[in-house]
Scaffold this motif. Structure first.
Motif, PDB file in Angstrom:
ATOM      1  N   LEU A  25     -37.884 -70.357  53.885  1.00 30.35           N
ATOM      2  CA  LEU A  25     -37.639 -69.937  52.581  1.00 30.35           C
ATOM      3  C   LEU A  25     -37.814 -68.088  52.744  1.00 30.35           C
ATOM      4  CD1 LEU A  25     -38.860 -72.051  49.870  1.00 30.35           C
ATOM      5  CD2 LEU A  25     -36.523 -71.586  50.273  1.00 30.35           C
ATOM      6  N   ILE A  26     -38.727 -67.627  53.127  1.00 31.48           N
ATOM      7  CA  ILE A  26     -38.911 -66.257  53.539  1.00 31.48           C
ATOM      8  C   ILE A  26     -37.789 -65.696  54.435  1.00 31.48           C
ATOM      9  CG2 ILE A  26     -40.648 -64.562  54.791  1.00 31.48           C
ATOM     10  CD1 ILE A  26     -43.082 -66.293  53.589  1.00 31.48           C
ATOM     11  N   GLU A  27     -37.528 -66.468  55.528  1.00 32.05           N
ATOM     12  CA  GLU A  27     -36.284 -65.941  56.232  1.00 32.05           C
ATOM     13  C   GLU A  27     -35.166 -65.823  55.303  1.00 32.05           C
ATOM     14  OE1 GLU A  27     -36.698 -64.270  59.152  1.00 32.05           O
ATOM     15  OE2 GLU A  27     -38.686 -64.784  58.981  1.00 32.05           O
ATOM     16  N   ASP A  28     -35.061 -66.724  54.756  1.00 30.53           N
ATOM     17  CA  ASP A  28     -33.504 -66.777  53.931  1.00 30.53           C
ATOM     18  C   ASP A  28     -33.845 -65.561  52.768  1.00 30.53           C
ATOM     19  OD1 ASP A  28     -32.738 -68.771  55.132  1.00 30.53           O
ATOM     20  OD2 ASP A  28     -33.189 -70.296  53.549  1.00 30.53           O
ATOM     21  N   ILE A  29     -34.937 -65.254  52.231  1.00 24.19           N
ATOM     22  CA  ILE A  29     -35.213 -64.029  51.469  1.00 24.19           C
ATOM     23  C   ILE A  29     -34.784 -62.781  52.101  1.00 24.19           C
ATOM     24  CG2 ILE A  29     -36.772 -62.989  49.916  1.00 24.19           C
ATOM     25  CD1 ILE A  29     -38.367 -65.650  49.501  1.00 24.19           C
ATOM     26  N   ARG A  30     -35.248 -62.727  53.371  1.00 18.22           N
ATOM     27  CA  ARG A  30     -35.051 -61.660  54.080  1.00 18.22           C
ATOM     28  C   ARG A  30     -33.505 -61.379  54.236  1.00 18.22           C
ATOM     29  NH1 ARG A  30     -40.364 -62.578  57.329  1.00 18.22           N
ATOM     30  NH2 ARG A  30     -41.529 -61.396  55.833  1.00 18.22           N
TER      31      ARG A  30
END
Length: 191
Positions: free
Chosen positions: A9-14
């Motif tokens: 999720l953090i990678e997708d947010i970035r």
């Protein structure tokens, strides 16, 4: 939420996914709000603290900060923003609406339900009557379930200081709740 899902999720947010940010923070917002409300005693101030924590979280994710366990990290951010807000608003008046703290009750009868709710309300009112330093450690320890070491690190205190604040807060709560239990009996004896 498991750590692998958090990382994705953090990678997708970035990568620009706003939906991933919602997925990451939505399960945490209610608890964050209750914790901020317990520290601040005011809905508008609690909402401000949560909003500031969400903005900070998004900014940190987008800046590339490595966040290993988002839920724990977010709990610390909430505590910081609530304490910052409390310091900024030193002279605010408590306007805690106990109904907002979502006191869960699984009593068998309406009478038991009413008594448990009354006891919970007295406990929350007693916590709100503590000084900010004691109230903050009580909320972090019991509401956010942070460890002594985490609270000490978060507040920049020694572990012994955190333990001391918890100890004295418990004493004050015990005395206040004990005296509240004795008050009705004392009045009956005077009649």
């Amino acid at each position: 939420m498991d750590l692998e899902l958090e990382r994705r999720l953090i990678e997708d947010i970035r990568g620009g996914s706003q939906e991933s940010f919602r997925t990451l923070v939505n399960p945490l917002i209610a608890k964050a709000y209750r914790s901020a409300l317990a520290i601040l005693g005011s809905s508008p101030l609690a909402e401000e603290a949560v909003q500031n924590a969400l903005i900070e979280s998004y900014s940190m994710i987008m800046s590339g900060k490595e966040i290993r366990h988002f839920q724990g990290w977010f709990s610390r951010v909430i505590a910081h923003r609530a304490l910052d807000t409390a310091r900024k608003e030193k002279n605010y008046k408590y306007s805690l609406d106990i109904q907002q703290l979502d006191i869960r009750d699984h009593a068998d009868s309406p009478l038991e339900s009413m008594l448990k709710k009354e006891q919970s309300e007295r406990l929350i009112e007693s916590v709100m009557a503590l000084e900010l330093e004691q109230r903050a450690v009580v909320v972090m320890y019991y509401f956010q379930e942070l460890k002594i070491e985490e609270i000490a690190e978060l507040l920049g205190l020694k572990e012994g200081t955190v333990k001391s604040r918890l100890y004295y807060a418990r004493l004050k709560l015990s005395r206040k709740l004990h005296s509240a239990d004795l008050m009705p009996q004392t009045r009956e004896m005077m009649i």
